[in-house]
Write a protein that holds these residues in place. Sequence first.
Motif, PDB file in Angstrom:
ATOM      1  N   SER A 185       0.603  -1.317  -0.440  1.00  0.00           N
ATOM      2  CA  SER A 185      -0.386  -0.195  -0.319  1.00  0.00           C
ATOM      3  C   SER A 185       1.285   1.099  -0.012  1.00  0.00           C
ATOM      4  O   SER A 185       1.872   1.191  -0.179  1.00  0.00           O
ATOM      5  CB  SER A 185      -1.238  -0.074   1.132  1.00  0.00           C
ATOM      6  OG  SER A 185       0.114  -0.022   2.032  1.00  0.00           O
ATOM      7  N   LYS A 186      -0.146   2.400  -0.501  1.00  0.00           N
ATOM      8  CA  LYS A 186       0.979   3.705  -0.544  1.00  0.00           C
ATOM      9  C   LYS A 186       1.360   4.003   1.265  1.00  0.00           C
ATOM     10  O   LYS A 186       2.589   4.210   1.258  1.00  0.00           O
ATOM     11  CB  LYS A 186      -0.322   5.186  -1.126  1.00  0.00           C
ATOM     12  CG  LYS A 186      -0.529   5.244  -2.218  1.00  0.00           C
ATOM     13  CD  LYS A 186      -1.133   5.824  -2.495  1.00  0.00           C
ATOM     14  CE  LYS A 186      -1.670   5.189  -3.954  1.00  0.00           C
ATOM     15  NZ  LYS A 186      -2.589   5.737  -4.704  1.00  0.00           N
ATOM     16  N   GLU A 245       2.419   8.171  -4.902  1.00  0.00           N
ATOM     17  CA  GLU A 245       1.590   7.870  -6.459  1.00  0.00           C
ATOM     18  C   GLU A 245       2.646   8.942  -7.948  1.00  0.00           C
ATOM     19  O   GLU A 245       3.336   8.320  -8.728  1.00  0.00           O
ATOM     20  CB  GLU A 245       0.504   8.969  -6.888  1.00  0.00           C
ATOM     21  CG  GLU A 245      -0.662   7.730  -6.227  1.00  0.00           C
ATOM     22  CD  GLU A 245      -1.887   8.934  -5.956  1.00  0.00           C
ATOM     23  OE1 GLU A 245      -2.023   9.524  -6.842  1.00  0.00           O
ATOM     24  OE2 GLU A 245      -3.114   8.320  -5.503  1.00  0.00           O
ATOM     25  N   HIS A 252       5.660   7.005 -10.543  1.00  0.00           N
ATOM     26  CA  HIS A 252       5.077   7.871 -11.918  1.00  0.00           C
ATOM     27  C   HIS A 252       6.875   7.386 -12.413  1.00  0.00           C
ATOM     28  O   HIS A 252       7.211   7.218 -13.375  1.00  0.00           O
ATOM     29  CB  HIS A 252       4.284   8.425 -12.254  1.00  0.00           C
ATOM     30  CG  HIS A 252       3.777   9.363 -13.685  1.00  0.00           C
ATOM     31  ND1 HIS A 252       3.411   8.229 -14.627  1.00  0.00           N
ATOM     32  CD2 HIS A 252       4.229   9.880 -14.204  1.00  0.00           C
ATOM     33  CE1 HIS A 252       3.485   9.008 -15.628  1.00  0.00           C
ATOM     34  NE2 HIS A 252       4.420  10.331 -14.900  1.00  0.00           N
ATOM     35  N   THR A 312       5.292  -4.022 -17.833  1.00  0.00           N
ATOM     36  CA  THR A 312       4.921  -3.612 -16.899  1.00  0.00           C
ATOM     37  C   THR A 312       5.758  -3.895 -15.230  1.00  0.00           C
ATOM     38  O   THR A 312       5.724  -5.006 -15.609  1.00  0.00           O
ATOM     39  CB  THR A 312       3.682  -2.914 -16.251  1.00  0.00           C
ATOM     40  OG1 THR A 312       2.689  -2.910 -16.950  1.00  0.00           O
ATOM     41  CG2 THR A 312       3.688  -2.288 -15.530  1.00  0.00           C
ATOM     42  N   GLU A 336       3.200  -2.719 -10.770  1.00  0.00           N
ATOM     43  CA  GLU A 336       2.160  -3.271 -11.395  1.00  0.00           C
ATOM     44  C   GLU A 336       1.005  -2.027 -10.307  1.00  0.00           C
ATOM     45  O   GLU A 336       1.292  -2.326  -9.463  1.00  0.00           O
ATOM     46  CB  GLU A 336       1.750  -4.466 -11.596  1.00  0.00           C
ATOM     47  CG  GLU A 336      -0.109  -4.419 -12.132  1.00  0.00           C
ATOM     48  CD  GLU A 336      -0.225  -6.069 -12.052  1.00  0.00           C
ATOM     49  OE1 GLU A 336      -1.409  -6.324 -11.381  1.00  0.00           O
ATOM     50  OE2 GLU A 336       0.389  -7.208 -12.069  1.00  0.00           O
ATOM     51  N   THR A 337       0.096  -0.996 -10.930  1.00  0.00           N
ATOM     52  CA  THR A 337      -1.071  -0.968  -9.726  1.00  0.00           C
ATOM     53  C   THR A 337      -2.243  -1.394  -9.636  1.00  0.00           C
ATOM     54  O   THR A 337      -2.888  -1.942 -10.172  1.00  0.00           O
ATOM     55  CB  THR A 337      -1.336   0.927 -10.273  1.00  0.00           C
ATOM     56  OG1 THR A 337      -0.234   1.309 -10.812  1.00  0.00           O
ATOM     57  CG2 THR A 337      -2.835   1.390  -9.432  1.00  0.00           C
ATOM     58  N   VAL A 338      -2.078  -1.968  -8.314  1.00  0.00           N
ATOM     59  CA  VAL A 338      -3.464  -3.062  -8.261  1.00  0.00           C
ATOM     60  C   VAL A 338      -4.302  -1.533  -7.475  1.00  0.00           C
ATOM     61  O   VAL A 338      -4.067  -1.665  -5.921  1.00  0.00           O
ATOM     62  CB  VAL A 338      -2.961  -4.156  -6.796  1.00  0.00           C
ATOM     63  CG1 VAL A 338      -4.673  -4.590  -6.179  1.00  0.00           C
ATOM     64  CG2 VAL A 338      -2.071  -4.729  -7.247  1.00  0.00           C
ATOM     65  N   ARG A 339      -5.699  -1.620  -8.088  1.00  0.00           N
ATOM     66  CA  ARG A 339      -6.402  -0.003  -8.247  1.00  0.00           C
ATOM     67  C   ARG A 339      -6.815  -0.591  -6.869  1.00  0.00           C
ATOM     68  O   ARG A 339      -7.573  -1.332  -5.877  1.00  0.00           O
ATOM     69  CB  ARG A 339      -7.675  -0.410  -8.851  1.00  0.00           C
ATOM     70  CG  ARG A 339      -8.954   0.440  -8.785  1.00  0.00           C
ATOM     71  CD  ARG A 339      -9.445   0.664 -10.007  1.00  0.00           C
ATOM     72  NE  ARG A 339     -10.527   1.964  -9.879  1.00  0.00           N
ATOM     73  CZ  ARG A 339     -10.606   2.730 -10.478  1.00  0.00           C
ATOM     74  NH1 ARG A 339      -9.957   2.813 -11.432  1.00  0.00           N
ATOM     75  NH2 ARG A 339     -11.559   3.870 -10.241  1.00  0.00           N
ATOM     76  N   GLY A 340      -7.076   0.354  -5.713  1.00  0.00           N
ATOM     77  CA  GLY A 340      -7.419   0.143  -4.529  1.00  0.00           C
ATOM     78  C   GLY A 340      -7.130  -0.528  -3.526  1.00  0.00           C
ATOM     79  O   GLY A 340      -7.133  -0.122  -2.655  1.00  0.00           O
ATOM     80  N   LYS A 341      -5.379  -0.580  -3.709  1.00  0.00           N
ATOM     81  CA  LYS A 341      -4.187  -1.557  -2.751  1.00  0.00           C
ATOM     82  C   LYS A 341      -3.420  -1.226  -2.362  1.00  0.00           C
ATOM     83  O   LYS A 341      -2.985  -0.667  -1.718  1.00  0.00           O
ATOM     84  CB  LYS A 341      -4.846  -3.175  -2.809  1.00  0.00           C
ATOM     85  CG  LYS A 341      -6.114  -3.736  -3.143  1.00  0.00           C
ATOM     86  CD  LYS A 341      -6.520  -5.172  -2.873  1.00  0.00           C
ATOM     87  CE  LYS A 341      -7.131  -5.587  -3.130  1.00  0.00           C
ATOM     88  NZ  LYS A 341      -7.865  -6.157  -2.282  1.00  0.00           N
ATOM     89  N   TYR A 351       1.060  -1.081  -4.845  1.00  0.00           N
ATOM     90  CA  TYR A 351       1.466  -1.232  -6.121  1.00  0.00           C
ATOM     91  C   TYR A 351       2.530  -3.250  -6.140  1.00  0.00           C
ATOM     92  O   TYR A 351       2.605  -2.835  -4.273  1.00  0.00           O
ATOM     93  CB  TYR A 351       3.005  -0.772  -5.616  1.00  0.00           C
ATOM     94  CG  TYR A 351       2.007   1.116  -5.881  1.00  0.00           C
ATOM     95  CD1 TYR A 351       1.794   1.767  -8.028  1.00  0.00           C
ATOM     96  CD2 TYR A 351       2.424   1.495  -4.913  1.00  0.00           C
ATOM     97  CE1 TYR A 351       1.709   2.410  -7.578  1.00  0.00           C
ATOM     98  CE2 TYR A 351       1.959   3.049  -5.455  1.00  0.00           C
ATOM     99  CZ  TYR A 351       1.626   3.495  -6.627  1.00  0.00           C
ATOM    100  OH  TYR A 351       0.317   4.735  -6.861  1.00  0.00           O
TER     101      TYR A 351
END
Length: 85
Positions: free
Chosen positions: A30-31, A51, A55, A68, A71-76, A78
């Motif tokens: 998570s971030k 973020e 990037h 890639t 990978e971004t795991v939406r809502g969770k 990287y």
Amino acid sequence: VTRDGAPLEVTGREAAVLEYLLRRKGSVISKAELLEHCWDAHSTGDPAIVEVLVHRLRRKIERPSGPTVIETVRGKGYVIRSEKP
């Protein structure tokens, strides 16, 4: 940090984030966890900074037509996968 044997210019923070993701390869990070482990206690704690850094890091380590890496795991968060799902 190198790509195809050539050195890449990355900041210390970029290197720390990449190292942390690689050490936890296959796990979604998570971030908040990246902020906790890769920033000092005096940082603002704003997830948007993660973020921006991810990037910038992607632009340096990934090829435009290549796979890639981060990978971004939406809502969770990287993840760097061991292999593609």
